[in-house]
Design a protein around this motif. Structure first.
Motif, short mmCIF file in Angstrom:
data_model
loop_
_atom_site.label_atom_id
_atom_site.label_comp_id
_atom_site.label_asym_id
_atom_site.label_seq_id
_atom_site.Cartn_x
_atom_site.Cartn_y
_atom_site.Cartn_z
N SER A 230 0.82 -1.21 0.00
CA SER A 230 0.00 0.00 0.00
C SER A 230 0.85 1.26 0.00
O SER A 230 0.43 2.31 -0.50
N GLN A 231 2.06 1.18 0.56
CA GLN A 231 2.95 2.34 0.62
C GLN A 231 3.91 2.41 -0.56
O GLN A 231 4.65 3.39 -0.70
N SER A 232 3.93 1.38 -1.38
CA SER A 232 4.86 1.34 -2.51
C SER A 232 4.29 2.09 -3.71
O SER A 232 3.07 2.23 -3.85
N GLY A 233 5.15 2.52 -4.57
CA GLY A 233 4.73 3.19 -5.78
C GLY A 233 4.43 2.20 -6.88
O GLY A 233 4.55 0.99 -6.72
N TRP A 234 4.04 2.77 -8.04
CA TRP A 234 3.70 1.93 -9.18
C TRP A 234 4.91 1.14 -9.67
O TRP A 234 4.77 0.03 -10.18
N ALA A 235 6.10 1.68 -9.51
CA ALA A 235 7.30 0.99 -9.99
C ALA A 235 7.49 -0.35 -9.28
O ALA A 235 7.84 -1.36 -9.91
N ILE A 236 7.24 -0.36 -7.94
CA ILE A 236 7.38 -1.60 -7.19
C ILE A 236 6.34 -2.62 -7.64
O ILE A 236 6.63 -3.80 -7.84
N LEU A 237 5.09 -2.15 -7.82
CA LEU A 237 4.02 -3.06 -8.23
C LEU A 237 4.30 -3.65 -9.61
O LEU A 237 4.11 -4.85 -9.84
N ILE A 238 4.75 -2.80 -10.53
CA ILE A 238 5.06 -3.29 -11.88
C ILE A 238 6.23 -4.28 -11.83
O ILE A 238 6.24 -5.30 -12.53
N SER A 239 7.22 -3.98 -10.97
CA SER A 239 8.36 -4.89 -10.82
C SER A 239 7.92 -6.25 -10.30
O SER A 239 8.41 -7.29 -10.74
N LEU A 240 6.97 -6.24 -9.35
CA LEU A 240 6.46 -7.50 -8.81
C LEU A 240 5.72 -8.29 -9.89
O LEU A 240 5.84 -9.52 -9.96
N VAL A 241 4.95 -7.59 -10.73
CA VAL A 241 4.23 -8.26 -11.81
C VAL A 241 5.22 -8.89 -12.79
O VAL A 241 5.06 -10.05 -13.21
N PHE A 244 6.78 -11.90 -11.24
CA PHE A 244 5.84 -13.02 -11.22
C PHE A 244 5.73 -13.66 -12.59
O PHE A 244 5.64 -14.89 -12.72
N LEU A 245 5.75 -12.85 -13.66
CA LEU A 245 5.70 -13.39 -15.02
C LEU A 245 6.97 -14.17 -15.35
O LEU A 245 6.92 -15.20 -16.04
N LEU A 246 8.12 -13.69 -14.85
CA LEU A 246 9.38 -14.41 -15.07
C LEU A 246 9.36 -15.76 -14.36
O LEU A 246 9.84 -16.77 -14.89
#
Length: 494
Positions: A230-241, A244-246
């Protein structure tokens, strides 16, 4: 190799005692693993440790006794055109399978079975009320000879008397063999987004099971993860996605190698044989007459590599589904044409007109998959303006998706066959013969009746083919013709 007299009752290999013991132990671990983990991580006094050790020893002794009794009671033989298996020591069971009802005779060998020098033989009677029968521990000579004897009965059509006909083993022709390079292409071309979703829900299910036994710790870690995201920015969320795809890509590559390593596709006179697998080497026989439907598909990456994935569907009773669908990736154009020629004869659908779904199908897909989800998530617009961009992107993406779905939704029909096209990102094809039709379903809601469209489901012993939102007159005419064909055709469906 000396001939074995299968008219006399046979037992599994003595080495099978080890395999049966470990299989029973694994079932126990699978059933009680949360309790076992809880016991291991809990604090115990010396007295409690002795009690737990006594229970473990008792479980091992009981499992060993069960293994020996089960092994001694397990016997099989062939008599009067029937395969007979007897098992059970408290409750005796006798399974009798007519040889002409056998769907497949497959041999498997896991890594551990290779170490023990044994193989398993699976006799699939899909299409009847019987379940798949498995003999887990035969020596290789016994397994190979039993498989060849049973396969020789199902390689050809039954005689007019109705009895299975045994023939000499036919010659085999190697049609296709996958190399390591082919496996790499197949792994890269898998649907990684679908794999990611499966892994995500598997993780949720695993968390729910662990939470029952480690409530405080699990809740604490979940809270910390929620706060971090919840405190992370979009960059962290995109990195997690992306991460996960990798992971999904890696999973697809490993799964492809395990399932399809050194896949070999053979053609016999009236059947196919497929051998594949890294950890478990599977050997599957597929008689032509028991194949209900042929499916093949491609996609953007598969097209780039020039490969298809083929699914061969056999008759199933609902209790042997896992053997009803044979997956064979990495096929080329010539392999698809060869399969169609073997199973359906000359391509009589090639010159038939293409019948497409109505544009109602496009509108329905866009509304149900595009606009309705966007409306449901519209309250997110109050939280962040970036959600406006995401919702607009979703609606535009589903517009393109719906157009592609309509473009690829069509079918061709001849006197005795049908070929159906479907898909959006990927392109799927299904083909079957009319004499294999088992049931029909004509559906039309009040709204679609107003637009003069209807849907038709054509079922066989392995599944169904769907014709969505086609002209009502065509749907009714095809429905009536299939009923007439089923009543007048003298061809057997299996």
């Amino acid at each position: 190799m000396s001939n074995i007299d299968f008219s006399q009752p046979q037992r599994q290999s003595v080495k099978g005692l080890v395999l049966i013991f470990l299989q029973e132990g694994r079932r126990g671990l699978q059933a009680f693993w949360p309790v076992i983990v809880g016991i291991l991580f809990a604090k115990h006094s010396g007295k409690k440790i002795l009690i737990i050790g006594a229970f473990v020893l008792l479980a091992v002794i009981l499992t060993l006794i069960h293994t020996i009794l089960y092994f001694r009671a397990f016997r099989f033989h062939i008599e009067n055109q029937q395969f007979i298996l007897k098992k059970g020591y408290l409750s005796r069971k006798t399974l009798t399978i007519p040889l002409d009802r056998i769907q497949n005779v497959n041999t498997n060998q896991t890594v551990f079975q290779q170490f023990l020098g044994v193989m398993s033989v699976e006799i699939d009677t899909a299409g009847t009320s019987q379940k798949e029968l498995k003999i887990s521990a035969l020596t290789k000579p016994v397994a190979v000879q039993l498989s060849r004897i049973l396969s020789s009965y199902i390689e050809v059509q039954p005689a007019e008397s109705g009895e299975a006909v045994r023939t000499a083993p036919p010659e085999e022709k190697l049609v296709m063999q996958l190399t390591n390079r082919d496996l790499l292409k197949i792994g890269i071309s898998q649907n990684h987004l679908k794999t990611a979703v499966i892994l995500f829900f598997f993780g949720i299910q695993f968390y729910n099971q662990v939470q029952q036994y480690f409530k405080e710790k699990a809740a604490e870690y979940a809270h910390e993860a929620t706060v971090f995201l919840s405190q992370s920015g979009w960059a962290i969320l995109i990195s997690l996605v992306i991460f996960f795809l990798l992971v999904s890509l890696l999973y697809s590559m490993v799964r492809t190698a395990i399932l399809f390593y050194d896949l070999r596709f053979y053609k016999l006179s009236q059947s196919y044989r497929i051998v594949s697998g890294l950890l478990t080497r599977k050997n599957v026989l597929i008689p032509f007459r028991k194949i209900q439907q042929l499916n093949w598909e491609t996609g953007p990456i598969k097209k780039l590599f020039g490969i298809y994935k083929v699914n061969i569907l056999q008759a199933t009773s609902g209790v042997a589904v896992k053997t009803a669908l044979i997956e064979m990736p990495g096929c080329l154009d010539q392999h698809i044409e060869g399969l169609k020629s073997d199973l359906f004869g000359p391509d009589e659908l090639k010159d038939q007109p293409v019948i497409r779904s109505s544009r109602v199908y496009f509108r329905r897909t866009w509304i149900y998959k595009g606009w309705i989800p966007a409306i449901l998530f519209s309250p997110l617009l109050l939280l962040n303006w970036l959600y406006v961009f995401l919702l607009i992107t979703w609606i535009l993406f589903m517009l393109i998706y719906s157009l592609l779905t309509l473009k690829k939704s069509y079918f061709q029909v001849s006197h005795g066959q049908i070929r159906v096209s479907s898909g959006a990102i990927e392109h799927h094809f299904k083909q079957m013969e009319f004499h294999k039709v088992q049931h029909l379903e004509f559906s039309q809601s009040i709204f679609y009746k107003k637009h003069g469209v209807a849907s038709l489901r054509i079922g066989n012993a392995s599944g169904f083919i769907r014709l969505p939102f086609i002209d009502e007159r065509i749907a009714r005419a095809l429905h009536d013709y299939l009923l007439y064909y089923a009543e007048t055709s003298d061809r057997v469906w299996m």
